[in-house]
Every structure is written in structure tokens, then in C-alpha cells.
Design an enzyme around this catalytic site. Structure first.
Site, PDB file in Angstrom:
ATOM      1  N   ARG A 167       0.793  -1.217   0.032  1.00  0.00           N
ATOM      2  CA  ARG A 167       0.122   0.011   0.122  1.00  0.00           C
ATOM      3  C   ARG A 167       0.868   1.064   0.120  1.00  0.00           C
ATOM      4  O   ARG A 167       0.450   2.083  -0.743  1.00  0.00           O
ATOM      5  CB  ARG A 167      -0.816   0.040   1.127  1.00  0.00           C
ATOM      6  CG  ARG A 167      -2.119  -0.552   1.055  1.00  0.00           C
ATOM      7  CD  ARG A 167      -2.105  -2.201   0.721  1.00  0.00           C
ATOM      8  NE  ARG A 167      -3.455  -2.760   0.480  1.00  0.00           N
ATOM      9  CZ  ARG A 167      -3.942  -3.401   1.394  1.00  0.00           C
ATOM     10  NH1 ARG A 167      -3.189  -3.702   2.537  1.00  0.00           N
ATOM     11  NH2 ARG A 167      -5.088  -3.871   1.202  1.00  0.00           N
ATOM     12  N   GLU A 334     -10.022 -11.844   1.801  1.00  0.00           N
ATOM     13  CA  GLU A 334     -11.097 -10.887   1.383  1.00  0.00           C
ATOM     14  C   GLU A 334     -10.895 -11.175  -0.254  1.00  0.00           C
ATOM     15  O   GLU A 334     -10.497 -10.057  -0.877  1.00  0.00           O
ATOM     16  CB  GLU A 334     -10.300  -9.577   1.686  1.00  0.00           C
ATOM     17  CG  GLU A 334     -10.375  -9.282   3.020  1.00  0.00           C
ATOM     18  CD  GLU A 334      -9.868  -7.867   3.674  1.00  0.00           C
ATOM     19  OE1 GLU A 334     -10.504  -7.286   4.359  1.00  0.00           O
ATOM     20  OE2 GLU A 334      -8.836  -7.422   2.996  1.00  0.00           O
ATOM     21  N   THR A 476      -0.648  -0.479   5.778  1.00  0.00           N
ATOM     22  CA  THR A 476       0.038   0.906   5.671  1.00  0.00           C
ATOM     23  C   THR A 476      -0.861   1.894   4.637  1.00  0.00           C
ATOM     24  O   THR A 476      -0.406   2.889   4.182  1.00  0.00           O
ATOM     25  CB  THR A 476       1.316   0.995   4.851  1.00  0.00           C
ATOM     26  OG1 THR A 476       1.225   0.239   3.838  1.00  0.00           O
ATOM     27  CG2 THR A 476       2.335   0.104   5.949  1.00  0.00           C
TER      28      THR A 476
HETATM   29  C1  ACM Z   1      -6.384  -9.068   5.972  1.00  0.00           C
HETATM   30  O1  ACM Z   1      -6.403  -7.999   7.097  1.00  0.00           O
HETATM   31  N1  ACM Z   1      -7.009  -8.495   5.073  1.00  0.00           N
HETATM   32  C2  ACM Z   1      -5.639 -10.056   6.318  1.00  0.00           C
END
Ligand code: ACM
Length: 560
Positions: A167, A334, A476
Site C-alpha cells: 500500500r 478478502e 499501511t
Molecule cells: C487482512 O487484514 N485482510 C488479512
């Protein structure tokens, strides 16, 4: 010249962090004097520690620490000791200070190294100048240590920090600095989150667009994704292979393992921007995607095709060459399934494989790479979503959505690293006040982190053996500089280090006041190391970020 007294001779009141297992004063012993006449006697296997002592302690004190010879008055003796290894394990050590001998005996080379970290702290009870890179006074003054014996060994073998370099990029020098800071706290795992929607940081020779296109973005959301503000300064960067070899070797010399993370099948927009055929081309025009410039969970995930699988095998072949770590992190978190639901290709794949819907497809993806890594003597570790649709055989789990995933994995006989977001996500704000910079998530104070218990009560003793340890996670999105990362990470990483190393009482009985007493000696060490931590009273004016939107979550964090 009078030796400068360190600590309180005759008492074990020494402010070592993390707290050692046992410390005893030696009332009949004599103080040890460290000065220009001190020699270093390094036995086989202790060369790394001898090098560290000369380059770090030697630099701070301007003491030469020559190989020990007859003309020396005092001797720092480093040894590995198989008997100690049997009793305290390879990372355990015994440090004995008595008269002209300062002995550090380790169960293995790592134990000797951790003993040397303790020695530096013992020399920095009243003044932290040994944590600097050069002396603050022209004379090389002598320092004395009270006679004592410390026996110490870590509670967990996995004591880590995950650094998100995707990030916001941390250039190579910054990573080397993190290794110094982890080592100073006896942390031994640096998990590098190398790829995400917003950037790809590891060069892959066979697929150069990953860094050429995927390694930078044109603009960046400032603050939480709901913020209206943007920075139009392009953000990017990537390591070279030699940078990564240097990082891995530097870490190894500090007895730290670098665990690389390449996130699949979600968090992949930067890769898809570089190679559009990796995405779900029958659902969206993947050629229109660029490296993502804002935050959140991204719908653009890898297509479950043979092509994508082969591509990532090629990526991982090069990653394995760079990172000797047994564990290789493949993310798995995710991964929204909307594109797979809408994709004929994905649906055909589900039917062909006979797997249980999209979750089964995700499990197939990770399962393929778990076997692929196992064939190469490595072990897949992934975020706890890899439990969905069935945990791949032999895979380890980073439990982040609370500890439930970790508990389920441990019960199923899998290894686990406990890193619940409610406890040890250091991007979350550390105070409820309005002055916290870009405040996101739960309030997690230094005390909250100190009271984190990595082994949930729900586990039996046998299941608890599966908990490899714990790590703090440093995402981050809202940390765009070293100073911002320092602020979020410190002092809380110090508490995490003690949780991971020391055998502390259960959380309600943990003596936080005693920890804060040792912290009063530790803050000056962080100052000397140049760490821009959050002061106990709140941010300095220049550490605030007025006008940058965060996303505080109110109320107490759910119990884990
Ligand atoms: C995570 O915080 N998506 C591992």
C-alpha cells in the site's frame, strides 16, 4: 576514570524488555567493567553475534572489542552449549556477569544473539547511549555491570511483525532498519506483504510488467476511502532481487526469518493491471484496470484458469529462490466471489472440479499451491479465509478475524499464528482522543496489546501446541512515511514483543504497571534508535494529521 554504574548493583532491577524468564543478582560476585581493555572471545557458531557486538555496541561506545588476549582485563565470552539447548532450546541463553567474565551461553547461535540484545539493554538502564551509532562524548568511558545471572528463553518460536510494503512502499534501507528494530526486541519473523491491489513490489524476471506496470500508481487516496482527498503524487517503487537477497541475508544475520507474502486470489488488481489476462475477462474489461488508487476490498480477483495458476507458479519459483523461509504466505483473504459467480469460465471450472461453489474454488486455488509448495519442501500459510471451503492439507493459518479461525485450525491439527485485528493490528488507533492521526479501527492502547493472550482458553494443551506464536500486523493504507509507521507501531510493538517472548501471567493478572516502569527506561532507547513513537501523552503537533478522514469504530472491540 570511574566506571559508570549501570542498574543497581546487587539487585535485578534492570529494565530488560521483553522480560527474561529468570534474573538473579549474585551478591557474592563482582561488577564487570566494559572498557578499552575488554576482549571478545567468540566460540564456534557465535560469529554473527561477535560481528553484531563489534559493529553495534562497538560503534556506540568506540570500544574496539578485540579478540580476547592475555593483555585484556575483561572478557565477553560467547559460546553455544548443547546442555543449555536441551534445557532452554536453541533460542535460550544464559548471561552471567561476574568479575572479569561476562559469559553469554546460548542453546544455539540465536540464543547467543538474543543474549547480546539483553546485554545492550543492561548497558542502557540509566542512559541509552549504547543504542546510538556513535559515541556522544569524545572519551571512551568505562561502564560497569552488576554481577547477575539471567536465564531466558522465548515462549513462542514465531514472534513477528507483518509489514505491508504494497500500500505504501518501504524502500530497502527502511526494511533493514525494521530488522534492527525487531532484533532489538527479540522478534524473529518479518512477514513482508509484497503484493496487493495498490502495488507489486517483488521483481519477477519472467513477468517484468508486474513491477514495471504494477509497481506504481498515479494517485493515492489520502485517508480512509470515504475521504474526498487525493494525492496526485505518483506512488511506487519495488525492490530489486539483490535488495531482497540483502534483506534476507541481513535478517538471517539477526536471526530473523523473512516470510514473503504474495496474495492470491484476491488483492490482485496490480497484477491484473500488469497482465489483464489474469483477471475474469469474461466479466469485465480487465484491460481498463490500473493499479488501484484507493482502499478497501476489491472485486477484481484472479480468474481460476490454468493460465493464472501457471503464471503464479512461475512467480513463486522466483520468490522461492529469493526467500529460503519454510513458510510462504499466499494471502487468501478478502476474495469477493462476485466475478466468479458471474463468470462462465469460473462456473465451468467449479463443475469440472466438482467443488462446492465459489468457496470450493478458492479452496482449490490455495490447495493447488499448498501441494506445490509442499513438493518443494515449503509450507503454505494464509489468512484465516483459507478455512472456507476446506483448509488445504498441511497449511498454516494467520488468524486475523479474531482468534476463532486459529482455534478451528489448531483443532484440525494445523499450525497457527495468532494476529487478531481486534488486538494486534497496529494501523488501528491507539487512543480514543480526537488527536490521533487518521484514526481507524478500534482503540487499542499499549495496555490492550500488553494484555493480549495468543493462546485462547478454548484450546486444550495439545491444541495450544499448534499456536506457533503471534505477530503484529502493520497495514499501511494511512501510513505513508517512516514517521507515520513508527508512530503507529511504537510503543505497541514493544508490548507485543513481551507477549510473544515472556511467560506472562494470564491477562487480568499481568502487571502492566511493572511493564510501564521498564518502559520509562525503554523510551530513551527508542529515542536513541531514532524511533518516532507515540508519546504516552499523545501525538506531538507534527504527528497529528488534521483534516485527514479516518474511520474510528466505536465501542469496545468484540471479545476474542
Ligand atoms: C487482512 O487484514 N485482510 C488479512
Amino acid at each position: 576514570m570511574h566506571p559508570h554504574p549501570v542498574g543497581h548493583p546487587g539487585t535485578p532491577d534492570h529494565a530488560v524488555i521483553p522480560l527474561p524468564l529468570r534474573t538473579e543478582a549474585l551478591p557474592d560476585g563482582d561488577a564487570f567493567v566494559l572498557d578499552a581493555a575488554t576482549g571478545l572471545d567468540a566460540g564456534p557458531g557465535t560469529e554473527d553475534t561477535a560481528h553484531w557486538l563489534r559493529t553495534t555496541l562497538g560503534a556506540a561506545t568506540a570500544l574496539p572489542l578485540p579478540p580476547h588476549h592475555d593483555g585484556c582485563r575483561g572478557r565477553i565470552r560467547l559460546r553455544t552449549d548443547p546442555d543449555l539447548a536441551r534445557r532452554l532450546g536453541p533460542e535460550g541463553y544464559r548471561l552471567t556477569v561476574d568479575g572479569s567474565l561476562l559469559a553469554i551461553d546460548g542453546g544455539g547461535p540465536a540464543g547467543v544473539f538474543w543474549g547480546a540484545q539483553t546485554l545492550r539493554q543492561l548497558l542502557a538502564t540509566d542512559t541509552a547511549d549504547v543504542f546510538r551509532r556513535a559515541p556522544t562524548t569524545p572519551d571512551t568511558r568505562a561502564r560497569s555491570l552488576p554481577p547477575l545471572r539471567i536465564e531466558d528463553t522465548p515462549r513462542f518460536g514465531w514472534r513477528g511483525m507483518m509489514l505491508d510494503v504494497a500500500r505504501h512502499f518501504t524502500p530497502k534501507d527502511g526494511v533493514l532498519r525494521w530488522i534492527d528494530l525487531l532484533a532489538a526486541h527479540k522478534l524473529n519473523v518479518l512477514h513482508l506483504h509484497l503484493t496487493d491491489d495498490q502495488g507489486w513490489r517483488v521483481p519477477i524476471d519472467r513477468h517484468p510488467e508486474l513491477t514495471r506496470t504494477g509497481g506504481w500508481r498515479a494517485r493515492t487516496k489520502l485517508g480512509h476511502r470515504a475521504s474526498p482527498l487525493w494525492s496526485d503524487i505518483p506512488h511506487g517503487g519495488h525492490y530489486t532481487k539483490d535488495d531482497l537477497r540483502e534483506i534476507v541475508a541481513y535478517a538471517a544475520r539477526h536471526h530473523i526469518t523473512v516470510v514473503p507474502e504474495v496474495d492470491i486470489p484476491g488483492h490482485s488488481q496490480a497484477a491484473i493491471a500488469a497482465y489483464p489476462e489474469l483477471g475474469n475477462t469474461d466479466v469485465i474489461d480487465t484491460t481498463s484496470l490500473s493499479v488501484w488508487d484507493t482502499w478497501g476490498v476489491n472485486p477484481n480477483v484472479l480468474a481460476p484458469t490454468d493460465n493464472a495458476v501457471r503464471f503464479y507458479e512461475e512467480v513463486l519459483e522466483e520468490v522461492l529462490e529469493l526467500f529460503p523461509s519454510r513458510y510462504v504466505h499466499l494471502g487468501g483473504d478478502e476474495c469477493p466471489k462476485d466475478q466468479w459467480k458471474a463468470s462462465d469460465t469460473a462456473q465451468k471450472r467449479i463443475a469440472e472440479l466438482g467443488v462446492d461453489g465459489e468457496d470450493g474454488l478458492q479452496s482449490w486455488f490455495l490447495g493447488h499451491f499448498a501441494r506445490w509448495l509442499a513438493d518443494r519442501g515449503r509450507c503454505l500459510i494464509g489468512w484465516d479465509e483459507i478455512l472456507e471451503g476446506g483448509l488445504p492439507e498441511g497449511a498454516a493459518v494467520s488468524s486475523w478475524r479474531g482468534c476463532a479461525g486459529g482455534v478451528a485450525a489448531a483443532r484440525a491439527g494445523h499450525d497457527v499464528v495468532m494476529c487478531p485485528e481486534q488486538q494486534v493490528y497496529l494501523d488501528h488507533r491507539q487512543d480514543a482522543g480526537a488527536n490521533e492521526p487518521v484514526p481507524i479501527g478500534f482503540v487499542r492502547t499499549l495496555e490492550d496489546v500488553y494484555r493480549f493472550e495468543p493462546v485462547p482458553d478454548a484450546l486444550t494443551d495439545a491444541e495450544a501446541e499448534r499456536v506457533l506464536g503471534t505477530q503484529a500486523n502493520v497495514w499501511t493504507e494511512v501510513m505513508d512515511s517512516q514517521e507515520r509507521r513508527d508512530y503507529q507501531v511504537f510503543p505497541r510493538l514493544v508490548a507485543l514483543a513481551e507477549v510473544a517472548w515472556s511467560r506472562l501471567p494470564a491477562p487480568p493478572d499481568r502487571d502492566y504497571q511493572e511493564f510501564t516502569r521498564r518502559m520509562t527506561a525503554h523510551y530513551p532507547r527508542l529515542d536513541a534508535l531514532g524511533v518516532a513513537y507515540r508519546p504516552p501523552g499523545g501525538p506531538h503537533p507534527w504527528q497529528k494529521r488534521p483534516g485527514l478522514l479516518g474511520r474510528p469504530i466505536d465501542g469496545p472491540p468484540p471479545n476474542v
